[in-house]
Scaffold this active site. Structure first.
Site, PDB file in Angstrom:
ATOM      1  N   GLU B  99       0.674  -1.267   0.145  1.00 36.14           N
ATOM      2  CA  GLU B  99      -0.276  -0.041  -0.176  1.00 36.14           C
ATOM      3  C   GLU B  99       0.875   1.426  -0.026  1.00 36.14           C
ATOM      4  O   GLU B  99       0.584   2.394  -0.416  1.00 36.14           O
ATOM      5  CB  GLU B  99      -0.928  -0.008   1.143  1.00 36.14           C
ATOM      6  CG  GLU B  99      -2.061  -1.311   1.117  1.00 36.14           C
ATOM      7  CD  GLU B  99      -1.827  -2.424   1.134  1.00 36.14           C
ATOM      8  OE1 GLU B  99      -0.739  -2.611   1.746  1.00 36.14           O
ATOM      9  OE2 GLU B  99      -2.396  -3.303   0.748  1.00 36.14           O
ATOM     10  N   HIS B 169     -11.905  -6.025   7.732  1.00 34.54           N
ATOM     11  CA  HIS B 169     -12.946  -5.762   6.270  1.00 34.54           C
ATOM     12  C   HIS B 169     -13.960  -5.025   6.764  1.00 34.54           C
ATOM     13  O   HIS B 169     -15.043  -4.878   5.722  1.00 34.54           O
ATOM     14  CB  HIS B 169     -13.163  -7.154   5.723  1.00 34.54           C
ATOM     15  CG  HIS B 169     -11.956  -7.902   5.289  1.00 34.54           C
ATOM     16  ND1 HIS B 169     -11.378  -8.935   6.258  1.00 34.54           N
ATOM     17  CD2 HIS B 169     -11.428  -8.120   4.233  1.00 34.54           C
ATOM     18  CE1 HIS B 169     -10.640  -9.456   5.765  1.00 34.54           C
ATOM     19  NE2 HIS B 169     -10.321  -9.014   4.373  1.00 34.54           N
TER      20      HIS B 169
END
Lengths: 351, 365
Positions: B99, B169
């Site tokens: 990321e 999530h």
């Protein structure tokens, strides 16, 4: 009820399939273990199977049956490629760079001018005239060499000890010094600490204090495969004016290595041998470069700081309403308490 | 673990009825009507709408590129489906699983003049890029005093509760970015809103983070205008007007407060429902004007209550509207635990029941 039953059948089937997979891959090392059919309990490595069924195409290594740890002390270190040795001679003649005398003299002057600038600005911090400084001693050649190898318009993402790139590309002495004073002419208008230079004209992205964060940003520009050049240098000076490196290294050792390997020294010896530079020229240049820097310095010290509204500018492309409000609040507070603030150091706001 | 198979089956069968119940969402999706002046529409869900907006961008802006983990085959939520085959492998491509690298690459590309659209696979994974976002992207223009900027960077990430996402999530990390001047943070509540807001973020000359409520990807179906249109950033929307209390939220939770407003109406409570839309910089004026009128404010968000965006809104409104307030400002949010513990999601949620309870308390203050 029926739905529950069909769910359980599905799950039973799944577990059975899983079991078959598991027993194919793993053999229990203790055959006396229970008849349970789960994985993980006892796992041994598969005996050598030369058909690489487990691995996908991009893993190319061979399979070995020897268990051996890779120890860093047993690995041959990567050799360091060197062109110019300590005596200023080129050992591998076929690798002599294609420099004219002018190229060489420019590079040498840029390196040594940077040295003079560093010495004077470091001193000025000690005298309390600027707040902070970082020198480039020992690393000048990597800056100049990198800049010389690039095109003038190639975008450079530097870190805080790469000012030589700007020197080579033509950043003026007063531009360096203005930024260190944080005055209104400085490339970042005084928003950052000294040595955080930047220039659109010279394709040099403004420096941030953080290290290595600029590297993945630079990758975005290279459409071919990226190349990493690890330039081995000795940082001769302290990390910054806030550092005394004798706390963590031997200054004598640094001095003796510098005496032998200093890049400016090696280039100078090479130029003497080549005949394009001599002691007389060097002495004159030392005097000239000192004078140039001192003159620029005196000029920059007098320049005022940018107006205080500057600190609210360029957070976004346009000044958002909440920032306009806060700026108004600050200005009103300063107006009412003006004797608490050193306003004479700052240019007047236009608004 | 030596659990025999037959024991496993019985455990599962008792669980399955629980699984069935879990599939019901915690909210009712409120469909909006498209702006008639935007011309022909097509029924699309949120993920198709995002795909549509990205396609429009790739078509109109030859510098635009889309990159992230798994975007090439279409993305784990199908938001980038068919874009690579239509626009080419040099416009839509995968990155390594990194990321920090994805965002930094995007910054570099944006600085060099590309419209860079980075995808972070889940907002929960944005943190390795936090340094690049906070210390680089947000400060690029300021630290160079406009010599350089990465305004052409947009970061997209699936966001928020999905029913079973658990700790990694389900996160809604907008508060972690609220505290960062220099970036913009935008969260749409629906497909029609998402298209206009995403296109605005892409066009906006500041680095933007666009959080997409993942639970709405399939379920949020609306008639979305096919043409290109934008919705202004930093402008909250008053979805329905009211006089007794102001309800503010964003993303999925807007649908919860819309339902709360309907339920409250049965008790003759008139709610003004506002979708904040842009978290940073947020629309102080619209919220304050509303609260000056109603005298009461309820803010609701999925993220934990302490230090959430609601805290910032509450502090500002209590200062600006102090004399207009009839009751203390209330926040109905997640508890201060890690959002969202898997089997406990129904209890964690700032549900319509919790909101209604607090609303009634405010009216009876």
């Amino acid at each position: 009820m029926f739905r529950v039953y069909s769910n359980t059948r599905v799950i039973y089937g799944l577990c059975r399939a899983l079991n078959n997979q598991i027993s194919k891959r793993y053999q229990s090392s203790s055959s006396s273990s229970s008849t349970t059919t789960t994985a993980a309990a006892n796992v041994a490595l598969e005996p050598n199977v030369s058909k690489m069924s487990m691995f996908s195409g991009h893993i190319k290594g061979a399979i070995t049956n020897n268990l051996e740890f890779i120890r860093p002390e047993n690995i041959t270190p990567i050799s360091m490629y060197q062109v110019l040795d300590s005596d200023g001679s080129i050992k591998e003649k076929s690798h002599t760079p294609n420099f004219t005398d002018e190229d060489l003299i420019k590079m040498y002057k840029d390196m040594t001018l940077l040295n003079v600038l560093d010495r004077i600005l470091y001193e000025s911090q000690r005298q309390g005239r600027i707040s902070f400084y970082m020198t480039n001693f020992g690393e000048e050649a990597t800056h100049i060499g990198s800049a010389a190898a690039l095109n003038a318009k190639d975008l450079v993402y530097g870190q805080y000890r790469e000012a030589g790139v700007l020197m080579y590309r033509g950043f003026k002495l007063h531009e360096f010094i203005d930024q260190c004073f944080g005055n209104a002419r400085s490339s970042c208008k005084g928003v950052q600490m000294p040595v955080h230079y930047g220039s659109t004209d010279l394709s040099f992205v403004t420096i941030s204090s953080t290290l290595a964060t600029q590297m993945p940003q630079a990758v975005a520009l290279n459409e071919m495969r990226p190349v990493l050049i690890e330039a081995m240098t000795l940082r001769v000076g302290h990390h910054s004016t806030s550092d005394d490196s004798s706390a963590y290294r031997s200054i004598d050792e640094v001095r003796s290595r510098d005496k032998r390997d200093n890049p400016s020294l090696r280039v100078r010896k090479y130029m003497y041998n080549r005949g394009c530079w001599n002691e007389e020229k060097d002495e004159q240049w030392t005097k000239d470069s000192q004078k140039m820097v001192m003159e620029a310095f005196a000029n920059c010290e007098k320049t005022k700081r940018a107006p205080i509204s500057t600190m609210f500018e360029n957070i976004y492309d346009k000044m958002e309403p909440h920032l306009q409000r806060q700026m108004k609040e600050m200005k009103e507070h300063v107006r009412q308490n003006h004797d608490h603030f050193p306003l004479s150091l700052y240019e007047q706001s236009s608004t | 673990m030596n659990l025999p198979i037959h024991r496993l089956i019985t455990t599962v069968s008792t669980c399955s009825s629980f699984f069935l119940r879990r599939r019901l969402a915690h909210f009712t999706f409120f469909k909006d009507k498209p702006d008639p002046s935007h011309g022909p529409t097509k029924e699309m869900n949120l993920c198709q709408t995002i795909q549509n907006a990205l396609g429009i961008t790739l078509g109109n802006d030859h510098t635009a590129i889309i990159f992230g983990e798994d975007v090439a085959f279409g993305g784990v939520f199908r938001c980038t489906a068919d874009l690579r085959s239509k626009y080419g492998a040099d416009r839509v491509f995968n990155t390594p699983l990194c990321e920090q690298g994805i965002v930094a690459f995007g910054i570099g590309a944006a600085v060099a003049g590309t419209t860079a659209i980075a995808e972070i696979q889940f907002a929960d994974y944005i943190f390795p890029a936090y340094d690049q976002i906070v210390n680089e992207a947000a400060k690029y223009r300021y630290r160079s005093q406009n010599l350089f900027n990465c305004g052409r960077l947009t970061i997209r990430a699936p966001w928020g509760a999905v029913g079973h996402g658990a700790l990694y999530h389900s996160q809604s990390p907008e508060a972690q970015f609220l505290h960062t001047p220099g970036i913009k943070v935008v969260i749409p509540r629906s497909a029609i809103q998402a298209k206009g807001l995403l296109l605005s973020c892409i066009k906006d000359d500041n680095p933007c983070i666009f959080f997409e409520p993942k639970i709405l990807y399939r379920s949020a179906k609306e008639d979305v205008p096919l043409k290109e249109y934008t919705i202004p950033l930093s402008k909250a929307e008053i979805i329905s007007e009211g006089s007794d209390v102001t309800l503010v939220s964003w993303g999925t939770q807007v649908h919860v407060i819309r339902e709360v407003a309907q339920m409250a109406a049965k008790d003759n409570i008139s709610c003004e429902v506002i979708d904040l839309r842009t978290i940073l910089p947020w629309d102080i004026d619209t919220i304050c004007q509303s609260v000056s009128k109603t005298g009461r404010l309820l803010i609701s968000h999925e993220a934990p209550i302490t230090g959430g965006v609601g805290a910032e809104i509450a502090a500002t409104v209590s200062k600006e509207c102090f004399l207009n307030l009839e009751a203390p400002i209330e926040r109905v949010c997640g508890y201060d635990i890690h959002p969202i513990p898997h089997v406990f999601e129904p209890f964690y949620f700032p549900s319509k029941w919790r909101c209604l309870e607090v609303l009634k308390r405010m009216l009876n203050f």
